[in-house]
Write an enzyme that holds these catalytic residues in place. Structure first.
Site, mmCIF file in Angstrom:
data_model
loop_
_atom_site.group_PDB
_atom_site.id
_atom_site.type_symbol
_atom_site.label_atom_id
_atom_site.label_comp_id
_atom_site.label_asym_id
_atom_site.label_seq_id
_atom_site.Cartn_x
_atom_site.Cartn_y
_atom_site.Cartn_z
ATOM 1 N N HIS A 654 0.830 -1.203 0.000
ATOM 2 C CA HIS A 654 0.000 0.000 0.000
ATOM 3 C C HIS A 654 0.867 1.255 0.000
ATOM 4 O O HIS A 654 0.883 2.026 0.959
ATOM 5 C CB HIS A 654 -0.955 -0.002 1.203
ATOM 6 C CG HIS A 654 -2.069 -0.980 1.061
ATOM 7 N ND1 HIS A 654 -2.121 -2.188 1.717
ATOM 8 C CD2 HIS A 654 -3.206 -0.924 0.312
ATOM 9 C CE1 HIS A 654 -3.218 -2.838 1.384
ATOM 10 N NE2 HIS A 654 -3.906 -2.096 0.524
ATOM 11 N N HIS A 658 1.150 1.462 -5.716
ATOM 12 C CA HIS A 658 -0.191 0.859 -5.809
ATOM 13 C C HIS A 658 -1.212 1.933 -6.231
ATOM 14 O O HIS A 658 -2.060 1.682 -7.092
ATOM 15 C CB HIS A 658 -0.574 0.240 -4.459
ATOM 16 C CG HIS A 658 -2.019 -0.136 -4.360
ATOM 17 N ND1 HIS A 658 -2.624 -1.076 -5.176
ATOM 18 C CD2 HIS A 658 -3.017 0.332 -3.542
ATOM 19 C CE1 HIS A 658 -3.906 -1.178 -4.865
ATOM 20 N NE2 HIS A 658 -4.183 -0.330 -3.880
ATOM 21 N N HIS A 696 -6.999 6.876 -3.093
ATOM 22 C CA HIS A 696 -7.885 5.921 -2.404
ATOM 23 C C HIS A 696 -7.240 5.188 -1.218
ATOM 24 O O HIS A 696 -7.954 4.677 -0.363
ATOM 25 C CB HIS A 696 -8.449 4.902 -3.414
ATOM 26 C CG HIS A 696 -7.505 3.766 -3.666
ATOM 27 N ND1 HIS A 696 -6.403 3.871 -4.473
ATOM 28 C CD2 HIS A 696 -7.489 2.491 -3.175
ATOM 29 C CE1 HIS A 696 -5.758 2.718 -4.494
ATOM 30 N NE2 HIS A 696 -6.388 1.865 -3.712
ATOM 31 N N ASP A 697 -5.927 5.109 -1.170
ATOM 32 C CA ASP A 697 -5.270 4.425 -0.039
ATOM 33 C C ASP A 697 -4.288 5.344 0.677
ATOM 34 O O ASP A 697 -3.364 4.872 1.357
ATOM 35 C CB ASP A 697 -4.533 3.167 -0.532
ATOM 36 C CG ASP A 697 -5.395 1.916 -0.459
ATOM 37 O OD1 ASP A 697 -6.365 1.914 0.319
ATOM 38 O OD2 ASP A 697 -5.107 0.953 -1.200
ATOM 39 N N ASP A 813 -8.656 -1.466 -8.208
ATOM 40 C CA ASP A 813 -7.953 -1.656 -6.936
ATOM 41 C C ASP A 813 -7.376 -3.063 -6.798
ATOM 42 O O ASP A 813 -6.286 -3.249 -6.263
ATOM 43 C CB ASP A 813 -8.944 -1.369 -5.786
ATOM 44 C CG ASP A 813 -8.254 -1.308 -4.430
ATOM 45 O OD1 ASP A 813 -7.039 -1.045 -4.392
ATOM 46 O OD2 ASP A 813 -8.945 -1.501 -3.410
HETATM 47 N N1 CMP Z 1 -2.910 -10.355 -4.950
HETATM 48 C C1 CMP Z 1 -3.559 -10.248 -3.794
HETATM 49 N N2 CMP Z 1 -3.589 -11.280 -2.942
HETATM 50 C C2 CMP Z 1 -4.262 -11.223 -1.782
HETATM 51 N N3 CMP Z 1 -4.921 -10.130 -1.365
HETATM 52 C C3 CMP Z 1 -4.921 -9.053 -2.184
HETATM 53 C C4 CMP Z 1 -4.238 -9.061 -3.419
HETATM 54 N N4 CMP Z 1 -4.419 -7.863 -3.992
HETATM 55 C C5 CMP Z 1 -5.163 -7.130 -3.160
HETATM 56 N N5 CMP Z 1 -5.473 -7.844 -2.064
HETATM 57 C C6 CMP Z 1 -6.299 -7.441 -0.921
HETATM 58 O O1 CMP Z 1 -7.447 -6.817 -1.447
HETATM 59 C C7 CMP Z 1 -7.625 -5.629 -0.748
HETATM 60 C C8 CMP Z 1 -8.337 -4.549 -1.487
HETATM 61 O O2 CMP Z 1 -8.393 -3.414 -0.657
HETATM 62 P P1 CMP Z 1 -7.053 -2.831 -0.010
HETATM 63 O O3 CMP Z 1 -6.245 -2.196 -1.089
HETATM 64 O O4 CMP Z 1 -7.381 -2.052 1.157
HETATM 65 O O5 CMP Z 1 -6.260 -4.135 0.459
HETATM 66 C C9 CMP Z 1 -6.208 -5.155 -0.472
HETATM 67 C C10 CMP Z 1 -5.558 -6.420 -0.057
HETATM 68 O O6 CMP Z 1 -5.830 -6.691 1.261
#
Ligand code: CMP
Length: 928
Positions: A654, A658, A696-697, A813
């Site tokens: 994050h 990203h 967004h993050d 996302d």
């Molecule tokens: N390749 C991945 N493998 C496992 N979890 C993921 C992956 N990509 C995104 N995520 C999860 O999906 C979530 C989407 O919201 P967030 O970006 O807050 O946090 C992200 C991660 O926790």
């Protein structure tokens, strides 16, 4: 193209005019002595080339000698067409110097051929003159000459006098076409006729460069000379901005030390608006002895390599050939592109097959008639879409003829529909038909018949429902075992029905307990939950953690530590927007910034970890955000810099890379929506989507909301454990933006617009919260996947637009499993590392462990990815792909899924194992 039949009024006038334009124009020009003769009142005439004016060319062709220029049109000794009695009448002649090895051949070739061009090769300096048949209906039968050199009036970009023999359609007077179009069976189209511009990229202005420049001037090209790659790209960028273009770019490829021609060519070719630019490389003569350098140049996008010469005549001839054989066809192609667009939007159904009745092209009306998507139509046997027997159209061994009759078409999922079908065979190469054009019509010619056919979710144009209708019967693309969920299944799931524990095993019931928290809330749907395999602890761990709110982890330990490490207010003051250098490598990479294969990790590296600033500016520029917000570029730049600075570099996942990745995906999706003519977002909505994606993050602590709640963080307290992170991302975005005029990108918006923009951005950021994943997905599918047309009303349109925007940012996302494999693996590495760090900290601080399986010592990365794709990504990606039509999303997802399966089967589990399997490039990126 452009061989318009001519009307020759009488031979006398033709003869009289035959040589009027035959005068030499330069030392190297070769005037033709031409005569035109009418045969039996026919409209065709012959061009007589005097034998006395011919001499043998070194290449085997025949050259024309200097004419006397006195207008003598005598037929005596005519080399090609004989005496003019009509016996050897040459309708139009194509002489290929490579074919005409001797004079006998020459004569043979030049008689009775119906091609529209005479090509003459001259000795030594290769002279390529193209002579088209004379045109004119004014009674002044025209004839003349062409010459490859000189400062004559045969400027490619300019119309010539109707008395001159036209060289190309561009040279013909417009009225010639107007007169002759009626005579054509297949009317031709005129390519655009611009003033040609050439960009010369030469390290220095030496004699070779001067010869090239002079040749360009001789052919009346506007010439600009630049001396470096940077200057070249800068010039091209400026020309693009001012809607100008360079048709021809000539690059000095003699020494890679001075100029890296290969790199320049590749960059230009990838630059927007340059796929039809002609690129020429001037090479050392010695390069032609081996092919490696030249092949590399051609592979980089160069159209032709020419040998260096200081000889102006050679340069001039070479350039003339390039004008005729490359630049002009490129111009023609641009017109064809316009025709394609016209054809595609036609109300009538048009379908084209090859000679074995395989479908090559179908327009939009065909899609509607067949109720199929293009990818379900193209390359299929025609028999697949007909109930009727097609042997009447094409039977093996029989010649293909025109057809006009009633045939029954097989519409997807429906009864056959009888249609009036007209088939026209066309021979594009040779004389046998290479293509068949099908035109369908309803018997009786009911104009709007197709509009009456049931289409999925048809709705008034302009509403969100009028965007691309999906069949939702998407086909399986790969045979890798990844289940392709039919969206129909999703749509048929009872919406707004909370999951119950009926028919659940104990394991499933336990799992469902985990998600009940969010199901209690109003408007939550979970069409997929019963499919979770409870025998897959990693998947259930991950999915459980993603889908459930934090309050299940009630055994919180007290902690005074806030996970948010930096106060936002302190940062704002200290941030000076990074200086953006017009670095050509970055610029080159950003040319690809709308491609789904865009290399965000490379951008991260070459921008020294400022990908969001660079990518963001590129996106803002491409989507006109400055104008939309009525804001100076500098304010946007400063805003991006501040936003980027509030992403934590220490997070492996994050971080601002990203954010840039999500913004890039958002830009790619918006572009696709526009390309597909789906008028679902206006400029302001596009800008809001990009801003939401960028922010967004922001200030993500690298720990999940559950962790923040479990650790009693200030943020969890502030937001009452609800949507903690997303609320924070949205709030801090506005706090930062409004807190400093220098970065306030909203400051010029009026109150109403700002209010709506703010609400859109907040809604999109909150939509990235995963606990409401299935709710958003189900609502999206319920609106875009149903068969029933929806009522058009402004309120529901706005609601639908909201659902679409939420899905857009959600997919962006978590699109990493649908990216090219090396990127997908790197993202998996980054998220796993971040999860591991959280588990490490949870252990260390004796906090509840949110995802126990994400322990660096034991975690199986492939299993976690398989679970993530199966439970979260797959259905969402199919739903989104069906809406937006980007098959590459599915293809990459399938490939990545197969790869993770393979790793799993091979026992490749840990991060170290996975990384060891990667090629050096990927490892390199990871070592950063
Ligand atoms: N390749 C991945 N493998 C496992 N979890 C993921 C992956 N990509 C995104 N995520 C999860 O999906 C979530 C989407 O919201 P967030 O970006 O807050 O946090 C992200 C991660 O926790």
């Amino acid at each position: 193209m452009g061989c318009s039949p001519s009307t020759l009024p009488n031979s006398a006038s033709a003869n009289a005019n035959a040589n009027t334009n035959a005068g030499p124009t330069a030392a190297n020009s070769v005037p033709l002595s031409l005569d035109a003769t009418e045969k039996d009142g026919s409209r065709l005439f012959c061009i007589k080339l005097r034998r006395s004016r011919l001499r043998r060319c070194s290449c085997g062709g025949v050259a024309l000698q200097q004419g006397d220029g006195n207008g003598n049109g005598s037929t005596a000794g005519s080399a090609t067409c004989g005496s003019g009695t009509g016996d050897n009448l040459c309708h139009q002649v194509l002489l290929n110097p490579l074919q005409a090895k001797n004079e006998a051949d020459y004569e043979k070739l030049s008689t009775g051929k119906k091609d529209s061009i005479v090509t003459v090769a001259a000795l030594g300096n290769f002279t390529h003159s193209v002579v088209r048949r004379a045109t004119g209906s004014t009674g002044t039968g025209t004839s003349g000459t062409s010459s490859s050199g000189g400062g004559g009036n045969n400027r490619p970009g300019h119309r010539k006098s109707s008395l001159a023999l036209a060289l190309t359609p561009e040279d013909d007077p417009m009225d010639v076409y107007q007169r002759n179009l009626m005579d054509l069976k297949y009317p031709t189209v005129l390519p655009p006729n611009p003033q040609l511009k050439a960009l010369l990229v030469f390290h220095k202005s030496d004699s070779i460069c001067e010869a090239v420049a002079s040749a360009c001037q001789r052919h009346q090209l506007d010439v600009t000379l630049v001396k470096s790659k940077e200057e070249a790209l800068d010039t091209l960028q400026k020309s693009y901005a001012t809607a100008q273009c360079y048709h021809l770019i000539i690059i000095d490829a003699r020494s890679s030390k001075n100029l890296d021609a290969e790199h320049i060519a590749r960059t230009i070719r990838h630059t927007h608006g340059h796929h039809l630019t002609t690129i020429i490389a001037v090479c050392k003569k010695s390069f032609f002895e081996k092919d490696d350098v030249l092949i590399a140049l051609l592979d980089a996008g160069v159209n032709r390599c020419v040998a260096e010469t200081t000889n102006l005549a050679m340069c001039s001839v070479e350039l003339k050939q390039i004008l005729h054989s490359i630049i002009r066809p490129h111009n023609v192609m641009s017109t064809q592109q316009a025709l394609y667009t016209a054809l595609h939007r036609l109300k009538e159904v048009v379908l084209i097959t090859d000679d074995v009745l395989r479908i090559q092209y179908a327009n939009r009306a065909t899609e509607r008639l067949l109720n199929m998507r293009l990818d379900e139509i193209i390359s299929k046997p025609l028999a697949d879409i007909f109930v009727s027997d097609l042997s009447t159209i094409s039977e093996q061994g029989k010649s293909i003829k025109e057809f006009d009759g009633i045939l029954t078409v097989r519409r997807k999922n429906q009864e056959g529909i009888p249609m009036h079908v007209r088939v026209v065979p066309v021979a594009c190469i040779g004389s046998a038909p290479t293509h068949l054009i099908f035109n369908f019509d309803v018997p009786g010619g009911q104009m709007d018949f197709i509009a009456t056919l049931p289409q999925p979710k048809e709705a008034p144009r302009g509403s969100l429902h009028s965007v691309r209708r999906c069949s939702f019967d998407v086909r399986s693309i790969a045979s890798d075992g990844l289940r392709r969920t039919s969206l129909a299944k999703l749509t048929s799931l009872p919406l707004e029905a909370p999951i119950t524990k009926e028919n659940c095993s104990a394991d499933e019931a336990r799992l469902i307990d985990k998600v009940l928290e969010f199901l209690k809330r109003e408007g939550l749907y979970s069409p997929q939950m019963k499919e979770i395999r409870t025998d897959d602890p990693i998947a259930t761990d991950l999915i459980g953690a993603l889908l459930t709110g934090p309050s299940v982890y009630s055994s919180r330990r007290s902690s005074n530590d806030s996970i948010i490490r930096t106060g936002s207010s302190t940062r704002t003051a200290t941030i000076v927007p990074a200086k953006m250098k017009a670095n050509p490598i970055i610029m080159e990479l950003l040319e690809e910034s709308l491609s789904w294969d865009f290399d965000i990790f490379k951008l991260e590296e070459i921008t020294d970890y400022h990908p969001l600033l660079y990518l963001g500016m590129e996106m803002f520029r491409r989507f006109d955000v400055f104008a939309t917000l009525n804001i100076e570029e500098n304010v946007c730049k400063a805003w991006l810099a501040v936003i980027e600075a509030h992403y934590h570099k220490s997070n492996t996942y994050h971080n601002s890379t990203h954010a840039a990745d999500v913004m890039q995906a958002t830009g790619a999706f918006i572009t696709q929506l526009t390309n597909k003519d789906m008028m679902v977002m206006d400029r302001m909505e596009e800008a809001m989507a990009l801003i939401a994606a960028a922010a967004h993050d922001i200030d993500h602590p690298g720990r999940s909301s559950a962790f923040l709640c479990n650790s009693n963080s200030a943020l969890a307290i502030l937001y009452n454990d609800l949507t903690v992170l997303e609320n924070h991302h949205a709030a801090i975005t506005f706090k930062l933006t409004l807190g400093d005029d220098k970065i306030n990108i909203f400051k010029n918006l009026d109150k109403e617009t700002y209010k709506s923009a703010r609400s859109t951005i907040i809604d999109m950021i909150l939509a990235t919260e995963m606990t409401r994943h299935f709710e958003h997905l189900a609502k999206f599918v319920s609106v875009f996947g149903g068969e029933e047309p929806r009522e058009h009303n402004p309120q529901s349109d706005e609601e639908t637009a909201i659902l679409m925007r939420r899905m857009l940012i959600k997919v962006a996302d978590v699109s990493n499993p649908a990216r090219p494999m090396q990127f997908c693996i790197e993202w998996a590495r980054r998220i796993a590392e971040e999860y591991f760090m959280q588990t490490d900290e949870e252990k260390q601080r004796h906090l509840p462990i949110v995802m126990p399986m994400f322990d660096r010592a034991t975690c199986s990365i492939p299993k976690s990815q398989i679970g993530f794709i199966e439970y979260i990504i797959q259905d969402m990606m199919h739903a989104w792909e069906s809406f937006i039509d980007m098959p590459q999303l599915i293809t990459y997802m399938q490939i990545n899924y197969s790869q993770w399966k393979k790793y799993d089967e091979q026992g490749v589990n840990t991060l170290a194992d996975v990384m060891a399997m990667q090629p050096p490039m990927v490892k390199l990126a990871n070592s950063k």
